[in-house]
Design a protein around this motif. Structure first.
Motif, PDB file in Angstrom:
ATOM      1  N   SER A   1       0.813  -1.218   0.000  1.00 26.99           N
ATOM      2  CA  SER A   1       0.000   0.000   0.000  1.00 26.99           C
ATOM      3  C   SER A   1       0.846   1.268   0.000  1.00 26.99           C
ATOM      4  CB  SER A   1      -0.944   0.013   1.210  1.00 26.99           C
ATOM      5  OG  SER A   1      -0.212   0.135   2.426  1.00 26.99           O
ATOM      6  N   GLU A   2       2.135   1.154   0.383  1.00 26.57           N
ATOM      7  CA  GLU A   2       3.011   2.316   0.435  1.00 26.57           C
ATOM      8  C   GLU A   2       3.738   2.574  -0.895  1.00 26.57           C
ATOM      9  OE1 GLU A   2       3.484   4.563   2.920  1.00 26.57           O
ATOM     10  OE2 GLU A   2       1.761   3.565   3.843  1.00 26.57           O
ATOM     11  N   VAL A   3       3.554   1.679  -1.859  1.00 25.20           N
ATOM     12  CA  VAL A   3       4.287   1.782  -3.124  1.00 25.20           C
ATOM     13  C   VAL A   3       3.538   2.682  -4.099  1.00 25.20           C
ATOM     14  CG1 VAL A   3       5.173   0.463  -5.089  1.00 25.20           C
ATOM     15  CG2 VAL A   3       5.272  -0.499  -2.779  1.00 25.20           C
ATOM     16  N   ASP A   4       4.270   3.508  -4.844  1.00 27.93           N
ATOM     17  CA  ASP A   4       3.648   4.338  -5.877  1.00 27.93           C
ATOM     18  C   ASP A   4       2.997   3.459  -6.944  1.00 27.93           C
ATOM     19  OD1 ASP A   4       6.494   3.695  -6.550  1.00 27.93           O
ATOM     20  OD2 ASP A   4       5.907   4.589  -8.461  1.00 27.93           O
ATOM     21  N   ARG A   5       1.937   3.927  -7.526  1.00 25.34           N
ATOM     22  CA  ARG A   5       1.193   3.139  -8.491  1.00 25.34           C
ATOM     23  C   ARG A   5       1.463   3.622  -9.910  1.00 25.34           C
ATOM     24  NH1 ARG A   5      -2.451   0.279  -5.099  1.00 25.34           N
ATOM     25  NH2 ARG A   5      -3.707  -0.450  -6.838  1.00 25.34           N
ATOM     26  N   GLU A   6       1.157   2.763 -10.888  1.00 21.27           N
ATOM     27  CA  GLU A   6       1.443   3.036 -12.294  1.00 21.27           C
ATOM     28  C   GLU A   6       0.150   3.164 -13.094  1.00 21.27           C
ATOM     29  OE1 GLU A   6       3.643  -0.448 -13.316  1.00 21.27           O
ATOM     30  OE2 GLU A   6       5.568   0.477 -12.794  1.00 21.27           O
ATOM     31  N   PRO A   7       0.191   3.866 -14.237  1.00 18.69           N
ATOM     32  CA  PRO A   7      -0.991   3.923 -15.103  1.00 18.69           C
ATOM     33  C   PRO A   7      -1.274   2.559 -15.734  1.00 18.69           C
ATOM     34  CG  PRO A   7       0.594   5.658 -15.640  1.00 18.69           C
ATOM     35  CD  PRO A   7       1.298   4.703 -14.728  1.00 18.69           C
ATOM     36  N   TYR A   8      -2.529   2.258 -15.953  1.00 21.28           N
ATOM     37  CA  TYR A   8      -2.894   1.044 -16.677  1.00 21.28           C
ATOM     38  C   TYR A   8      -2.519   1.194 -18.145  1.00 21.28           C
ATOM     39  CZ  TYR A   8      -5.526  -1.002 -12.800  1.00 21.28           C
ATOM     40  OH  TYR A   8      -5.883  -1.565 -11.602  1.00 21.28           O
ATOM     41  N   MET A   9      -1.979   0.122 -18.739  1.00 20.23           N
ATOM     42  CA  MET A   9      -1.614   0.164 -20.151  1.00 20.23           C
ATOM     43  C   MET A   9      -2.850   0.106 -21.048  1.00 20.23           C
ATOM     44  SD  MET A   9       1.817  -2.217 -20.186  1.00 20.23           S
ATOM     45  CE  MET A   9       2.194  -1.752 -21.877  1.00 20.23           C
ATOM     46  N   ALA A  10      -3.937  -0.476 -20.548  1.00 18.61           N
ATOM     47  CA  ALA A  10      -5.198  -0.531 -21.290  1.00 18.61           C
ATOM     48  C   ALA A  10      -6.303   0.007 -20.389  1.00 18.61           C
ATOM     49  CB  ALA A  10      -5.492  -1.961 -21.736  1.00 18.61           C
ATOM     50  N   PRO A  11      -6.355   1.321 -20.157  1.00 17.68           N
ATOM     51  CA  PRO A  11      -7.310   1.880 -19.199  1.00 17.68           C
ATOM     52  C   PRO A  11      -8.764   1.641 -19.573  1.00 17.68           C
ATOM     53  CG  PRO A  11      -6.256   3.621 -20.484  1.00 17.68           C
ATOM     54  CD  PRO A  11      -5.506   2.358 -20.774  1.00 17.68           C
ATOM     55  N   GLY A  12      -9.026   1.402 -20.862  1.00 14.79           N
ATOM     56  CA  GLY A  12     -10.394   1.162 -21.281  1.00 14.79           C
ATOM     57  C   GLY A  12     -10.958  -0.156 -20.795  1.00 14.79           C
TER      58      GLY A  12
ATOM     59  N   SER B   1       9.547  -2.179   1.974  1.00 19.83           N
ATOM     60  CA  SER B   1      10.242  -3.125   2.840  1.00 19.83           C
ATOM     61  C   SER B   1      10.721  -2.546   4.159  1.00 19.83           C
ATOM     62  CB  SER B   1      11.429  -3.737   2.087  1.00 19.83           C
ATOM     63  OG  SER B   1      10.975  -4.482   0.976  1.00 19.83           O
ATOM     64  N   SER B   2      10.331  -1.322   4.477  1.00 18.93           N
ATOM     65  CA  SER B   2      10.708  -0.733   5.762  1.00 18.93           C
ATOM     66  C   SER B   2       9.615   0.223   6.211  1.00 18.93           C
ATOM     67  CB  SER B   2      12.047   0.005   5.658  1.00 18.93           C
ATOM     68  OG  SER B   2      11.931   1.153   4.826  1.00 18.93           O
ATOM     69  N   GLN B   3       9.690   0.635   7.464  1.00 21.22           N
ATOM     70  CA  GLN B   3       8.752   1.583   8.041  1.00 21.22           C
ATOM     71  C   GLN B   3       9.520   2.794   8.562  1.00 21.22           C
ATOM     72  OE1 GLN B   3       5.458  -0.398  10.421  1.00 21.22           O
ATOM     73  NE2 GLN B   3       6.977  -2.041  10.461  1.00 21.22           N
ATOM     74  N   PRO B   4       8.822   3.901   8.817  1.00 25.39           N
ATOM     75  CA  PRO B   4       9.504   5.069   9.388  1.00 25.39           C
ATOM     76  C   PRO B   4      10.305   4.690  10.635  1.00 25.39           C
ATOM     77  CG  PRO B   4       7.303   5.688   8.692  1.00 25.39           C
ATOM     78  CD  PRO B   4       7.406   4.188   8.514  1.00 25.39           C
ATOM     79  N   LYS B   5      11.481   5.274  10.738  1.00 25.14           N
ATOM     80  CA  LYS B   5      12.443   5.076  11.833  1.00 25.14           C
ATOM     81  C   LYS B   5      13.237   3.773  11.712  1.00 25.14           C
ATOM     82  CE  LYS B   5      10.923   8.906  13.545  1.00 25.14           C
ATOM     83  NZ  LYS B   5      11.683  10.156  13.281  1.00 25.14           N
ATOM     84  N   ASP B   6      12.904   2.901  10.761  1.00 23.37           N
ATOM     85  CA  ASP B   6      13.717   1.706  10.534  1.00 23.37           C
ATOM     86  C   ASP B   6      15.081   2.093   9.989  1.00 23.37           C
ATOM     87  OD1 ASP B   6      11.939  -0.214  11.398  1.00 23.37           O
ATOM     88  OD2 ASP B   6      11.097  -0.613   9.413  1.00 23.37           O
TER      89      ASP B   6
END
Length: 298
Positions: free
Chosen positions: A170-181, A229-234
């Motif tokens: 859930s913390e990872v940036d997301r990408e555009p769909y290659m076939a958004p339709g 793979s880590s959290q704040p303060k890790d």
């Protein structure tokens, strides 16, 4: 060594990484990323140049103004070893020791050595601890006409314990769909999670991230790893720190970091880079060969 202090300062070591690794306490780091030399048999080099306006300049540019090209610092490191794996194996053994039970190792290589690394890490961590092979694909540079041009790096991902490793998609940036339709408007707006193939440009020669260091890696690919793979303060460790991308990303994501590099040019770049983002850190000079304790507590 002295007791590990989880609230201690970030550290930058100008040293051979092996004695520093030996002095660090076991199970101290949530994540380790390393981008060791790829064993290309060459000296990797980047020349830093810039163009400035000058009445005596030989180049004519916008509105007929004259410019000249000024050469800056040349950064380089030796990427040829008589026995590459004799060099890397003891460092990977320390990486396993230094990881917390919930920790993850990211080993960044290319096609020359990644197959040998997979066999070595299977033996060192256990095959059940292999999590992913990430393919970082980019599209830049020359194109050979004698073979398929190599335009990707390989990142092997191993966890210390497959039953308790930390990973937060859930913390990872997301990408555009290659076939958004083919998906709902809600999904299009949110984007999709990355797979194990990451399409990401290299560091732009004219971009804000550029430090001039040879083989500098973009913050975007490190951000995904650190965020997942880590959290704040890790604590995050990079013992082939290079231009300091791992430290820069860790600081921006509120992680603590230890960086190690023996190249004085790398340390100079790291210091300048971290000062720009106001990350507090302590620089430590090379440890004496027989010293097995660190100055102060981390």
């Amino acid at each position: 060594m002295k007791k590990w202090n989880p609230d201690g300062p970030n550290m930058v070591f100008h040293a051979d990484n092996l004695p520093v690794l030996a002095a660090l306490p076991s199970a101290a780091f949530q994540m380790i990323y390393i981008d060791p030399p790829f064993n290309t048999g060459k000296v990797q080099m980047r020349k830093n140049v810039k163009t400035v306006r000058s009445p005596e300049g030989a180049r004519t540019g916008f509105k007929g103004l004259n410019y000249e090209t000024v050469r800056g610092q040349i950064t380089a490191y030796n990427d040829a070893f008589a026995d590459y794996w004799q060099f890397l194996t003891p460092r990977l053994e320390h990486a396993w020791r230094l990881l917390k039970p919930s920790g993850t190792l990211y080993l960044h290589l290319d096609f020359r050595e990644v197959h040998y690394a997979k066999v070595l890490l299977d033996a060192l961590f256990g095959r059940e601890c292999f999590l992913n092979e990430i393919i970082w694909a980019y599209d830049y540079g020359g194109r050979s006409k004698k073979k398929w041009p190599a335009k990707h790096d390989n990142i092997l991902v191993y966890v210390k314990d497959p039953k308790q490793y930390y990973f937060d998609a859930s913390e990872v940036d997301r990408e555009p769909y290659m076939a958004p339709g083919l998906v709902s408007a809600e999904k299009v707006a949110r984007g999709k999670l990355p797979t194990d193939v990451w399409w990401h440009t290299i560091v732009s020669p004219t971009g804000k991230e550029k430090t001039g260091y040879a083989t500098q890696k973009p913050e975007g690919i490190l951000r995904r790893m650190v965020a997942a793979s880590s959290q704040p303060k890790d604590w995050v460790l990079d013992f082939f720190a290079g231009s300091g991308t791992t430290g820069a990303v860790a600081a921006k994501l509120d992680r603590r970091f230890v960086l190690i590099d023996e190249n004085p040019q790398a340390i100079e770049i790291i210091e300048k880079r971290l000062q720009k983002i106001a990350a507090s850190f302590r620089k430590v000079s090379a440890l004496p060969p027989k010293r097995q304790t660190l100055p102060g507590s981390l």
